[in-house]
Motif scaffolding. Sequence first.
Motif, PDB file in Angstrom:
ATOM      1  N   VAL A   1     -12.321  34.719 -55.269  1.00  0.00           N
ATOM      2  CA  VAL A   1     -12.305  33.789 -56.280  1.00  0.00           C
ATOM      3  C   VAL A   1     -13.933  33.568 -56.772  1.00  0.00           C
ATOM      4  CG1 VAL A   1     -12.324  31.072 -55.921  1.00  0.00           C
ATOM      5  CG2 VAL A   1     -10.727  32.462 -54.512  1.00  0.00           C
ATOM      6  N   GLY A   2     -13.731  33.462 -57.988  1.00  0.00           N
ATOM      7  CA  GLY A   2     -15.152  33.379 -58.797  1.00  0.00           C
ATOM      8  C   GLY A   2     -15.497  34.828 -59.130  1.00  0.00           C
ATOM      9  N   PRO A   3     -16.851  34.809 -59.490  1.00  0.00           N
ATOM     10  CA  PRO A   3     -17.790  33.917 -59.828  1.00  0.00           C
ATOM     11  C   PRO A   3     -17.562  32.925 -60.846  1.00  0.00           C
ATOM     12  CG  PRO A   3     -18.712  35.947 -60.609  1.00  0.00           C
ATOM     13  CD  PRO A   3     -17.183  36.268 -60.156  1.00  0.00           C
ATOM     14  N   VAL A   4     -16.637  32.985 -61.733  1.00  0.00           N
ATOM     15  CA  VAL A   4     -16.325  32.116 -62.909  1.00  0.00           C
ATOM     16  C   VAL A   4     -15.332  31.078 -62.373  1.00  0.00           C
ATOM     17  CG1 VAL A   4     -15.754  31.802 -65.262  1.00  0.00           C
ATOM     18  CG2 VAL A   4     -17.000  33.458 -64.730  1.00  0.00           C
ATOM     19  N   HIS A   5     -15.530  29.976 -62.268  1.00  0.00           N
ATOM     20  CA  HIS A   5     -14.794  28.815 -61.709  1.00  0.00           C
ATOM     21  C   HIS A   5     -14.166  28.034 -63.014  1.00  0.00           C
ATOM     22  CE1 HIS A   5     -15.640  29.725 -57.622  1.00  0.00           C
ATOM     23  NE2 HIS A   5     -17.103  29.962 -58.377  1.00  0.00           N
ATOM     24  N   ALA A   6     -13.293  27.032 -62.761  1.00  0.00           N
ATOM     25  CA  ALA A   6     -12.809  26.084 -63.705  1.00  0.00           C
ATOM     26  C   ALA A   6     -13.741  25.202 -63.860  1.00  0.00           C
ATOM     27  CB  ALA A   6     -11.270  25.702 -63.215  1.00  0.00           C
TER      28      ALA A   6
ATOM     29  N   HIS B   1     -19.356  33.410 -55.999  1.00  0.00           N
ATOM     30  CA  HIS B   1     -18.182  34.256 -55.449  1.00  0.00           C
ATOM     31  C   HIS B   1     -17.752  33.989 -54.053  1.00  0.00           C
ATOM     32  CE1 HIS B   1     -15.042  37.650 -55.984  1.00  0.00           C
ATOM     33  NE2 HIS B   1     -15.607  37.964 -54.554  1.00  0.00           N
ATOM     34  N   PHE B   2     -16.379  33.733 -53.573  1.00  0.00           N
ATOM     35  CA  PHE B   2     -16.077  33.482 -52.588  1.00  0.00           C
ATOM     36  C   PHE B   2     -14.887  34.477 -52.015  1.00  0.00           C
ATOM     37  CE2 PHE B   2     -17.689  29.481 -54.133  1.00  0.00           C
ATOM     38  CZ  PHE B   2     -18.711  29.140 -53.074  1.00  0.00           C
ATOM     39  N   ARG B   3     -15.065  35.216 -51.043  1.00  0.00           N
ATOM     40  CA  ARG B   3     -14.015  36.247 -50.719  1.00  0.00           C
ATOM     41  C   ARG B   3     -13.432  35.819 -49.507  1.00  0.00           C
ATOM     42  NH1 ARG B   3     -13.913  42.275 -52.699  1.00  0.00           N
ATOM     43  NH2 ARG B   3     -14.612  40.923 -54.541  1.00  0.00           N
ATOM     44  N   PHE B   4     -12.025  35.557 -49.488  1.00  0.00           N
ATOM     45  CA  PHE B   4     -11.374  35.137 -48.102  1.00  0.00           C
ATOM     46  C   PHE B   4     -10.730  36.109 -47.655  1.00  0.00           C
ATOM     47  CE2 PHE B   4     -12.083  31.348 -51.089  1.00  0.00           C
ATOM     48  CZ  PHE B   4     -12.288  30.340 -50.066  1.00  0.00           C
ATOM     49  N   GLN B   5     -10.639  36.151 -46.353  1.00  0.00           N
ATOM     50  CA  GLN B   5      -9.729  37.173 -45.824  1.00  0.00           C
ATOM     51  C   GLN B   5      -8.786  36.442 -44.972  1.00  0.00           C
ATOM     52  OE1 GLN B   5     -10.446  40.445 -46.095  1.00  0.00           O
ATOM     53  NE2 GLN B   5     -12.119  40.239 -47.303  1.00  0.00           N
ATOM     54  N   VAL B   6      -7.184  36.488 -45.309  1.00  0.00           N
ATOM     55  CA  VAL B   6      -6.566  35.563 -44.746  1.00  0.00           C
ATOM     56  C   VAL B   6      -5.250  36.285 -44.180  1.00  0.00           C
ATOM     57  CG1 VAL B   6      -7.230  33.901 -46.432  1.00  0.00           C
ATOM     58  CG2 VAL B   6      -5.255  35.226 -46.864  1.00  0.00           C
TER      59      VAL B   6
ATOM     60  N   LEU C   1     -14.744  34.317 -44.492  1.00  0.00           N
ATOM     61  CA  LEU C   1     -15.046  33.938 -45.758  1.00  0.00           C
ATOM     62  C   LEU C   1     -16.618  34.479 -45.802  1.00  0.00           C
ATOM     63  CD1 LEU C   1     -15.145  32.524 -48.592  1.00  0.00           C
ATOM     64  CD2 LEU C   1     -16.174  30.608 -47.372  1.00  0.00           C
ATOM     65  N   GLU C   2     -16.712  35.052 -47.134  1.00  0.00           N
ATOM     66  CA  GLU C   2     -17.955  35.460 -47.417  1.00  0.00           C
ATOM     67  C   GLU C   2     -18.469  35.492 -48.697  1.00  0.00           C
ATOM     68  OE1 GLU C   2     -20.622  39.691 -47.550  1.00  0.00           O
ATOM     69  OE2 GLU C   2     -18.698  39.864 -46.823  1.00  0.00           O
ATOM     70  N   GLU C   3     -19.660  34.521 -48.892  1.00  0.00           N
ATOM     71  CA  GLU C   3     -20.075  34.379 -50.071  1.00  0.00           C
ATOM     72  C   GLU C   3     -20.888  35.297 -50.728  1.00  0.00           C
ATOM     73  OE1 GLU C   3     -20.412  29.748 -48.078  1.00  0.00           O
ATOM     74  OE2 GLU C   3     -22.094  31.001 -48.393  1.00  0.00           O
ATOM     75  N   ARG C   4     -21.116  34.975 -52.296  1.00  0.00           N
ATOM     76  CA  ARG C   4     -22.014  35.862 -52.916  1.00  0.00           C
ATOM     77  C   ARG C   4     -22.531  35.115 -53.899  1.00  0.00           C
ATOM     78  NH1 ARG C   4     -26.012  39.069 -54.160  1.00  0.00           N
ATOM     79  NH2 ARG C   4     -25.691  40.815 -55.324  1.00  0.00           N
ATOM     80  N   PHE C   5     -23.793  34.878 -54.169  1.00  0.00           N
ATOM     81  CA  PHE C   5     -24.449  34.118 -55.381  1.00  0.00           C
ATOM     82  C   PHE C   5     -25.368  34.730 -56.010  1.00  0.00           C
ATOM     83  CE2 PHE C   5     -23.759  30.782 -51.780  1.00  0.00           C
ATOM     84  CZ  PHE C   5     -22.546  30.407 -52.154  1.00  0.00           C
TER      85      PHE C   5
END
Length: 515
Positions: free
Chosen positions: A163-168, A175-180, A188-192
């Motif tokens: 998800v991201g880095p560009v959001h609505a 950037h949010f990367r989910f493992q589901v 969840l791992e974030e990246r800024f």
Amino acid sequence: MDLSGLGLSGAKLPSAPPAARVAVRSGQLVPACRLARDQGAHLVALWASDERDRGAGFAVRVVLGDATGFTVLETAVPDLEEARYGDVSAVFPAASRMQRAAFDLVGVASESDDQRPWAWMASWPIDRYPLRRDFEASPKWEPGQEEYEFVRVEGDGVHEIPVGPVHAGTIEPGHFRFQVVGEKVLRLEERFGYAHKGIEKRFESMRAADAFRLAGRVSGDSTVAYAWAYALALEAIAGAAVPPRALWLRALALERERIANHLGDLGALGNDGGFAFGLAQFSRLREEFVRASHAAFGHRFMMDYVTPGGVAQDVEHGRLAAMAAEAKRLAREVATLRGIYDEHDGLQDRFRTCGRVTPELAAQLGLTGLAGRASGQARDLRADFPAAPYDALAVRKCVADGGDVAARVAVRFDELAESLRLVHAIVEGMPGGDVRTALPEAVPDRLGVGQVEGWRGPVLVALDIGAGGAIRRCHPHDPSWANWPVVEHAVIGNIVPDFPLINKSFNLSYSGQDL
């Protein structure tokens, strides 16, 4: 904190609240952090500086806080490419990203196993470091490429959702990367770092007396807190006494900043919980409130109001009286809306047990500020180290231990009510007199630190002044540095559609750590 067991002692540092500065050898840094943690200390900030112009190589500074005050641990790192300092994240997990950013910007590496880039996004050559004194910016660089090594979960039924880095909308990039598995989040791992602005480098080209404007733009929703923290650092270095009326006006602006953000968040949380009525009502209240701030302070968010030595201008008596009356009226409306939120079964079903951070996990990971207080971490600079005017206002700390979205909403309501009380009390107790004092033209060559309890949590500005009043290094530090990693834990076990609600309940700053 007592570090005498390691043979360490500190000297007083120009700062507000008071702090000590302790020099430690590289091998003592981690033991000193561990000893401080065992005494109840928490990590406030970590950053690195290029000290070669002073003949001292590089320096890594770690700010720790406990119930007795604050300590700045300072360790020297030789001017050697292979030199490393102890891994502070082994004691305080929140230090990991700070250490990675310190390497990207200054080139000083820790002994941590995680050496992935944090601030670097192929925006400059990987073997150059923007905050070194010999760094030369060049428009001729060709954009590089970067392959970030996200940690992946493997197994039957595991899927990855990037998800991201560009959001609505207009929110900042992340950037949010989910493992589901199904809709349940395993990891969840974030990246800024997608909008690195070069703020810390920009400080180095400014004079100390002028840079408060830049400080107030580190994170726009906390402009008063950052400008005040910067002013505190500079005033501590200069030994300047701020007029009492200016201090009370600063507090008035800070509490209004807190109120405006809580009003916005409570509406957004209602909306994310499927209760659009809440968004409509709180949006109305917030808009009326920031318009009143514009009328009194000249800006909707009170930007550039706090200045070194005081405030930009006085507020006339009629405006002060109007703000006191507004606070009473708003308190009644907020109390009514809180009753509606509390009694709405659908909303409470979304809030309760969602995104829970236990007090034990919060303490381990260093959760701070509003989110920390909702998980039993009862720290608030206004109450713990009260300086004027808070020493006369008896600030009530708002604490819960549920640690879920419901607890973070409840703390927001409590803090909103308390800040409205404080606004009325500040207006009633406002002293007369001047609102600004001139700082000395010659500012000493030294390091100063200022800390202010912003609406999100403690904001720190470390200011290092060089010869002629120029800034050698300025590190503004947002509480989001400590809290973003906790969001990764809070979402585990929840369903993906609950992430926007959990994320908003923390409402952390992207800009505040993407300097």
